[in-house]
Every structure is written in structure tokens, then in C-alpha cells.
Design an enzyme around this catalytic site. Structure first.
Site, short mmCIF file in Angstrom:
data_model
loop_
_atom_site.label_atom_id
_atom_site.label_comp_id
_atom_site.label_asym_id
_atom_site.label_seq_id
_atom_site.Cartn_x
_atom_site.Cartn_y
_atom_site.Cartn_z
N GLY A 18 -43.31 -26.64 -54.20
CA GLY A 18 -44.75 -26.68 -53.99
C GLY A 18 -45.52 -26.34 -55.26
O GLY A 18 -46.66 -26.79 -55.44
N GLU A 27 -36.33 -28.71 -53.25
CA GLU A 27 -36.33 -28.65 -51.78
C GLU A 27 -35.03 -29.13 -51.16
O GLU A 27 -34.57 -28.56 -50.16
CB GLU A 27 -37.50 -29.48 -51.21
CG GLU A 27 -38.85 -28.81 -51.33
CD GLU A 27 -39.53 -29.05 -52.67
OE1 GLU A 27 -38.87 -29.53 -53.62
OE2 GLU A 27 -40.74 -28.75 -52.77
N1 COA Z 1 -40.72 -18.10 -51.45
C1 COA Z 1 -40.59 -16.80 -51.13
N2 COA Z 1 -39.80 -15.97 -51.80
C2 COA Z 1 -39.13 -16.47 -52.85
C3 COA Z 1 -39.24 -17.81 -53.25
C4 COA Z 1 -40.09 -18.64 -52.50
N3 COA Z 1 -40.26 -19.93 -52.79
N4 COA Z 1 -38.47 -18.00 -54.32
C5 COA Z 1 -37.89 -16.82 -54.59
N5 COA Z 1 -38.30 -15.89 -53.71
C6 COA Z 1 -37.93 -14.48 -53.65
C7 COA Z 1 -36.43 -14.31 -53.49
O1 COA Z 1 -36.07 -14.39 -52.12
C8 COA Z 1 -36.24 -12.93 -54.05
O2 COA Z 1 -36.66 -12.02 -53.07
P1 COA Z 1 -35.90 -10.64 -52.84
O3 COA Z 1 -36.04 -9.90 -54.14
O4 COA Z 1 -36.61 -10.06 -51.69
O5 COA Z 1 -34.49 -11.01 -52.56
C9 COA Z 1 -37.25 -12.86 -55.19
O6 COA Z 1 -38.21 -13.91 -54.89
C10 COA Z 1 -36.67 -13.11 -56.56
O7 COA Z 1 -35.94 -14.32 -56.52
P2 COA Z 1 -34.58 -14.51 -57.32
O8 COA Z 1 -34.04 -15.84 -56.95
O9 COA Z 1 -33.72 -13.33 -57.11
O10 COA Z 1 -35.11 -14.48 -58.81
P3 COA Z 1 -34.67 -15.39 -60.03
O11 COA Z 1 -35.52 -15.00 -61.16
O12 COA Z 1 -33.19 -15.38 -60.17
O13 COA Z 1 -35.07 -16.90 -59.62
C11 COA Z 1 -36.46 -18.66 -58.84
C12 COA Z 1 -36.39 -17.24 -59.42
C13 COA Z 1 -37.88 -18.99 -58.51
C14 COA Z 1 -35.93 -19.68 -59.87
C15 COA Z 1 -35.55 -18.75 -57.59
O14 COA Z 1 -35.91 -17.70 -56.71
C16 COA Z 1 -35.66 -20.03 -56.80
O15 COA Z 1 -35.03 -21.01 -57.12
N6 COA Z 1 -36.47 -20.00 -55.72
C17 COA Z 1 -36.55 -21.09 -54.78
C18 COA Z 1 -37.44 -22.15 -55.30
C19 COA Z 1 -37.58 -23.22 -54.26
O16 COA Z 1 -36.62 -23.69 -53.67
N7 COA Z 1 -38.80 -23.63 -54.04
C20 COA Z 1 -39.08 -24.64 -53.10
C21 COA Z 1 -39.39 -24.01 -51.79
S1 COA Z 1 -39.62 -25.26 -50.59
#
Ligand code: COA
Length: 692
Positions: free
Chosen positions: A102, A125
Site C-alpha cells: 500500500g 502482497e
Molecule cells: N502492517 C503492520 N505491521 C507491520 C507491517 C505492516 N504492513 N510490516 C511490518 N510490521 C510490523 C511487524 O509485524 C513487526 O512488528 P513486531 O515488532 O510487533 O513484531 C514490526 O513491524 C517490525 O517489522 P520487521 O519485519 O521485524 O522489521 P524489518 O525492519 O525486518 O522489516 C519490513 C521491515 C517493512 C521490510 C517488513 O516488516 C515487511 O516486509 N513488512 C511487510 C510488508 C508488506 O507485506 N506490505 C504489504 C502489506 S499488504
């Protein structure tokens, strides 16, 4: 303005800064704040443009996963993006870190995108079993073209900013001063006075039918059983049939439909579980010990892989072999492995040189005097390991951590032998250790908490996915696998065939069946592992001695051209009549009347046996939560991620039905193998599942 969005004014430009830790997910408060910001800019004659920028480590990481499944709150993301795109004044996204899901969709709805050169963009996604639901599949192709958009949407990979700029997804890339660059970009748009470039108004590029077909085929192979990647292609193709608004509505509906489905729920569970297993109860706030020099004792396949895993991550590594010859042979093998990576283009010569330079070899344990952590990876022989731990306890400095990579042996015994039990633990890697992500860290009864914290921290530093397990035979992965093997062997006795069992399990989604895998790994190795475990086997397990029989026949698997299957030049497994005869003779010799074993029974006995053992591990406190079991099995043995792992899958199947089937199989194979774990009985009685 309160909440996660604050607006600053720079001359005639409004800067909406979003600060919503940890990763600026597009939660309700963020959406509402941005909506207010754009309304304000459009309504204020003294403002010319809006810049959207994020504080902290990243631009928006996507929709807020934690809001999925909850009643939607207005403004929803598509509404917000539509409002931004419709704004009368320029809206510029200033991207650092990652613009994901998003987050990227929002940026695509802005009139321009400026990014730091270190930034990355992507639509991940599909990895959560979804498709973008806020216009990503419609806007991205309009900016970058059909062929470039397809892999980004359907595979979920990330694109570095310079490449994204070349593709047309970004308008400018800068090395520093992102905010200033975004403001300057906005000012230039205002000064230029050209009509705003709204992505939705660009023409939808024509689809390339051949590319679609090829991508669909390749995704069916690479992401077997996953529905989201195919749905992502369907979503991109909506632009061929429908006007923008209708395509957007259908894309969003597709996303919501997938969100309700079992696959997305399972994949989102794994996303959360991966983060949950990192938080080990009892280790909150415990500081890890410092680790920079790592010793590895034993330079066989596993040891060499472990050496590389540490060297790759920047640790200084001292590998100790049992002789000078073995030490230099190991160094030569490791050097060759790196040279192979360079030859294939997956590693630069410089980086390879740096990694090799971090490794030294020795035939003397005394070389480990300065190590902060020693990982033992010698042959599975308790007496030899005990002697080694006694020596390690003496030659290493106090406080140095001593970890065993044993698969089955009792780490408490090794801890006692070391004379320093608080420093002793397990680090169980999977083969090849430099590639496989899962790491089972093992807490022995006297291991100090800061040692455990160090294991989790170090595991993460070497790029692994570490879980914490207590001491038991086989820890999580091998303990569960042993039960699948047992049922497989029993069913072979009862009339199933290796080909049938392999087919049923690959049909379920495993990348390989157990017998094809066994031939690949080598039956000689399984024979050796079985000898180590023999004393603990039941009479029937001892009697189901197929591995011993194949070993005696020299059928070690692919390496000898025959194992459970026969192998020709093409290395494809072919059923072998000799195995059918061996199985029939085995049953006859033991007085077992063979029958036709149905595929459903094969599936249930292989998988429920693992579920039951997982429940026992949990009930015994070997693991703290069901998450450890699911993460372990998905990442070590290819349990299909679309089902969320054995315990998630058991919940989805219905625990009462699973329990009833176990009772049925108890009647066939015996109570001692099939009595449901007390935890399962309790959960069924309470009407709960492993996950509540
Ligand atoms: N919504 C809500 N929470 C999210 C999130 C999201 N889209 N993306 C990450 N978080 C949360 C994680 O659950 C984690 O929470 P916690 O500390 O309670 O466990 C925290 O943010 C940190 O994420 P983490 O993955 O541990 O950090 P990172 O620096 O290694 O990676 C990202 C950061 C953004 C690259 C990775 O979290 C990611 O790939 N997120 C998903 C992105 C995604 O799929 N977006 C599309 C959603 S439809």
C-alpha cells in the site's frame, strides 16, 4: 494536527510528515491524517503543493496488516489514494527505506515520486497470499509498462531505486537531502504549470499474451499451490477489459476475497510467527554476550557450511579439523565453494576474497583460546563429543559459549562434560548450513540466559531464522520427522509403496517426497543416524529395518544409482521391481498381511503423526508456543507454507477430527504410536485449537 501525521509549511509547500513506528504502516490514523493534509492544501490559497515524507527507518511499509479482518475504517486506502491523485495541486512522495505494498500504491497515486538512491520499492502482497488492493496492479503497469510490471506484482520482489527510476516508477533519485529534493521537485511542478500527471489517466499498456503464458507457467512451477501469484496476473489483466475505476473495484474485490481464504490466513500467520519466535519468553531485556570470533570444530559437510555461514556474515572463523591434512583439505573445499559462487556470478571476487580471508584452519583445539563462540560439528558419537567438550571447557576462555550441532545427542551430558554447563547449548543447523534459513537453538538445563540471548542474536546476525528449543531427542524438526518416517515404514510394511507415499506428500505440497529425498540425501547417512538412535527404537521400529536392508544391498540412493528408486542418466527416480520384491519379502517374513493402503490414510498418518508430536513438544514445554513448530517445519522440510505449518493446519482441519483420526490409527498401528497428546485431548475438550 495530532496523531501520526504532522504538517509543516516550507514557503508555499506543505510537508506532511508521517511518524508511525516501527515501519509506518498505513493504519487508520495515518490515512485520516493524510486525508486532512491534502484537503487543507487544496483549500489553502497560500499553499501550492504537498510533499509526503516519513520519519524513522522507512517510507510506508504497506497497509496495516494488524487491521486485516477488522471492520474497515474510513478513509480506506483506495479512497485516500484517489483523493491524493485527484488533488488540484501537486502531491509528491518522498521515499526512503522501502515503499512496499500500500505504501507504493500510495506513491503511485501521487503526481511525482522522489527517492533516496538506497530506497527500494515493491508490491509484496503475493507473499501474504494477496494481490494489491489499492490500485497497484493498475497504476504500476501504466508507469513502467506491462512486461516490467508483471514480475513486480506477481513475484513480490523489491526493486532498487536506481532501477525503479530507469523503469519509470520514480521521477528522481537523490543520494542525500530527500526532503529538500522533494520540495524542489514540487516547486518545479508548480513553476512549470503543466497539467498534473495523474497515473490513472495514462493509457493502460497492451498485454503481452506470450509473456502472460510464460509467467503463469513459471509461477505454477516456482510457487506451486499458491493462488495469489496467478490472481495477481488476473488483476493486471483487468486493465485490458475494464476502464480504470471498474478495474480498481475488481482488483480490490479480488484482494478481499483472497484475504478471507485459507492460504492468505496461513501465510499471514507465518509472517507474524516469524516475528513471534524471535521474542523468546524469559529473554526480554537480557543483553547478549559479544561475539566476533567463532570456532568451528569438525570440517565435514556440516562444519564447512557452518564456517561459511559465519564468514559470510563478517565473523572471524577458526575451523579445527582432526589432522593437518583434513584442515588443509577443508580450506581447499571451502575456497572451491566460494570460487564456484564467483564463477556463477553470484559473488564478486573481492567479496569472496574478504570471506576467505576471515577463515583460518588448524588441527589444534588450542587455536580456539580466543574464540567467543565454538560450534562443535563432529561425528554423532557421544563419547567423542563428551571428550571434546571436556577439552573445549579447558582450552577456551571462561564465558566463551560452547554449542553443539548435534541432531540427536543429549546436550546436558555434553554440558556436564565441559565443566562449564552454563556456557553450553545447542546450535542445530540444517544442511547445507550456509543456505538453509532455520536454526534450532537449544537451551540445555543449565544454559545461562545471556547465552540463550546470544544464540538468538547471533543466529539473526548470520541471516538465519532462529527458534528456541529445549533438550529432547531430535529437537523440533528431527523429532517430528522421525514420526513421519515411522508411519511411512509401517505403511510400507502394510502395503503402501514409496512411489505412492511420495506422490501423496508432493500432492499435499511438499517439494519432494520422503523416499526421493532419502535417495538424494544418502541412505548410508540415514543408516548411520539410525544406528545412533537404535537403542531408543521400539521393537516394531527396529523390525521395520528397510534402511538397514537398503544399506546392506549398497543401495545408498542417487549416488549409487539405486536406493528406494532406480536412477538412470537423467537422475529421475524410476520405480524398481527389486524394491517391490523387497517390501513383499519383508512383510512375508514378519507375517504381515499386506492390504491396499488408501491415499487419505497415507496423508493422515504421515501428517497427523507430526501434528501429535508437535503437540507433545508443546505440552512438554520443549517449545514455548505452536509458532516454533510451524516455523521450523515450513523452513526446514518444506511443509507447504500455504497451509501455515502442521499446527496451524491441524487447527484449520479441525482438531476434533484430527484427534478422532488418531484414535482410528491407534487401532491399526497401536496405541503406543497414536494416543493423542494430552494437550490435544485438553484442547478438544475445551473446544480450542493450538492457536486458541
Ligand atoms: N502492517 C503492520 N505491521 C507491520 C507491517 C505492516 N504492513 N510490516 C511490518 N510490521 C510490523 C511487524 O509485524 C513487526 O512488528 P513486531 O515488532 O510487533 O513484531 C514490526 O513491524 C517490525 O517489522 P520487521 O519485519 O521485524 O522489521 P524489518 O525492519 O525486518 O522489516 C519490513 C521491515 C517493512 C521490510 C517488513 O516488516 C515487511 O516486509 N513488512 C511487510 C510488508 C508488506 O507485506 N506490505 C504489504 C502489506 S499488504
Amino acid at each position: 494536527m495530532s496523531g501520526p501525521v504532522s504538517v509543516r509549511i516550507h514557503g508555499r509547500i506543505a510537508i506532511a510528515e508521517v511518524d508511525h513506528p516501527p515501519v509506518n504502516a498505513l493504519s487508520h490514523g495515518v490515512r485520516a491524517g493524510l486525508m486532512e493534509a491534502v484537503e487543507r492544501v487544496d483549500a489553502s490559497p497560500e499553499l501550492d503543493a504537498l510533499v509526503i515524507i516519513c520519519a524513522g527507518r522507512t517510507f510506508f511499509s504497506g497497509a496495516d496488516i494488524k487491521e486485516f479482518g477488522k471492520p474497515p475504517q474510513s478513509p480506506q486506502l483506495p479512497q485516500l489514494i484517489d483523493r491524493l491523485e485527484s488533488a488540484a495541486k501537486p502531491v509528491v512522495a518522498a521515499i526512503h527505506g522501502k515503499a512496499l505494498g500500500g505504501g507504493l500504491e500510495l506513491a503511485l497515486g501521487c503526481h511525482a515520486r522522489v527517492a533516496l538512491s538506497s530506497a527500494r520499492i515493491g508490491l509484496p502482497e503475493v507473499k501474504l497470499g494477496l494481490v494489491p488492493g489499492a490500485g497497484g496492479t493498475q497504476r504500476l503497469p501504466r508507469l513502467v509498462g506491462f512486461a516490467a510490471a508483471v514480475p513486480i506484482v506477481a513475484e513480490g520482489g523489491e526493486v532498487p531505486a536506481p532501477k525503479a527510476l530507469a523503469m519509470g516508477a520514480l521521477d528522481a533519485v537523490v543520494d542525500t537531502d530527500l526532503e529538500a529534493a522533494a520540495i524542489a521537485h514540487a516547486q518545479a511542478l508548480v513553476a512549470g504549470g503543466a497539467p498534473l500527471r495523474r497515473t490513472r489517466d495514462l493509457p493502460a499498456p497492451a498485454a503481452d499474451a506470450a509473456l502472460v503464458e510464460e509467467t503463469r507457467k513459471s509461477l505454477a512451477r516456482k510457487k506451486r499451490g499458491h493462488s495469489a501469484p496467478q490472481a495477481a496476473i488476473d488483476a493486471i489483466l483487468l486493465a485490458q477489459e475494464f476502464p480504470f475505476e471498474e478495474a480498481l473495484r475488481r482488483e480490490n474485490a479480488l484482494c478481499h476475497e483472497l484475504m478471507q481464504g485459507a492460504q492468505s490466513k496461513a501465510l499471514r500467520h507465518l509472517f507474524a510467527a516469524e516475528r513471534e519466535v524471535a521474542r523468546v519468553p524469559g529473554l526480554e531485556g537480557v543483553a547478549p554476550r559479544s561475539v566476533s570470533t567463532v570456532g568451528v570444530v569438525g570440517t565435514g559437510t556440516m562444519g564447512a557450511g557452518i564456517v561459511q555461514a559465519f564468514a559470510n556474515a563478517g565473523f572471524t572463523v577458526i575451523a579445527v579439523a582432526s589432522s593437518e591434512e583434513k584442515a588443509s583439505a577443508a580450506m581447499a573445499r571451502i575456497g572451491k565453494a566460494y570460487a564456484g559462487l564467483v564463477a556463477r556470478g553470484s559473488l564478486s571476487q573481492d567479496e569472496s576474497d574478504r570471506r576467505v580471508a576471515r577463515i583460518s584452519v588448524s588441527a589444534e583445539l588450542a587455536a580456539l583460546a580466543g574464540a567467543d563462540l565454538v560450534v562443535e560439528s563432529i561425528t554423532e558419537d557421544l563419547a567423542r563429543k563428551q571428550a571434546l567438550f571436556a577439552t573445549l571447557g579447558a582450552v577456551t576462555r571462561p564465558g566463551a559459549i560452547l554449542a553443539s550441532n548435534t541432531s540427536y545427542l543429549d546436550i546436558d551430558t555434553l554440558a556436564a562434560a565441559s565443566g562449564r554447563p552454563a556456557d553450553v547449548c545447542g546450535m542445530h543447523f540444517f544442511n547445507p548450513a550456509n543456505v538453509m534459513r532455520l536454526l534450532e537453538n537449544v537451551r540445555a538445563s543449565a544454559t545461562a540466559t545471556d547465552v540463550l540471548a546470544t544464540l538468538m542474536d547471533t543466529g539473526k546476525r548470520i541471516g538465519k531464522l532462529p527458534i528456541m528449543s529445549g533438550v529432547c531427542e531430535g529437537f523440533v524438526v528431527n523429532r517430528l520427522l522421525a514420526k513421519r518416517s515411522r508411519e511411512g515404514f509401517f505403511m510400507l510394511e502394510e502395503g503402501a509403496t514409496p512411489g505412492q507415499i511420495d506422490k501423496v506428500l508432493t500432492g499435499f505440497g511438499f517439494p519432494m517426497g520422503p523416499y526421493a529425498l532419502s535417495d538424494l540425501a544418502g541412505i548410508d547417512l540415514q543408516y548411520a543416524a539410525r544406528q545412533v538412535r537404535m537403542a531408543g527404537l521400539t521393537e516394531r521400529e527396529k523390525s521395520a529395518d528397510f534402511v538397514d536392508q537398503l544399506y546392506a544391498l549398497g543401495r545408498y540412493g542417487q549416488k549409487t544409482g539405486a536406493g528406494w528408486y532406480r536412477y538412470g542418466e537423467d537422475r529421475k527416480p524410476q520405480p524398481d521391481p527389486a524394491i517391490a520384491e523387497l517390501l513383499a519379502a519383508h512383510a512375508a517374513a514378519r507375517g504381515i498381511t499386506q492390504r491396499s493402503v488408501g491415499d487419505q490414510e497415507v496423508l493422515e498418518r504421515c501428517l497427523y503423526a507430526m501434528v501429535n508430536e508437535g503437540a507433545k513438544l508443546l505440552g512438554e514445554g520443549i517449545v514455548a508456543r505452536p509458532h516454533e513448530v510451524d516455523i521450523a517445519m515450513v523452513n526446514a522440510i518444506g511443509w507447504p507454507d500455504t497451509t501455515g505449518g502442521p499446527l496451524w493446519w491441524a487447527d484449520a482441519t479441525g482438531l476434533p477430527a484430527v484427534r478422532d483420526a488418531m484414535l482410528r490409527y491407534a487401532a491399526i498401528a497401536g496405541d503406543e504410536y497414536w494416543m493423542p497428546a494430552p494437550l490435544i485431548e485438553r484442547l478438544v475438550a475445551e473446544g480450542k485449537g493450538f492457536y486458541g
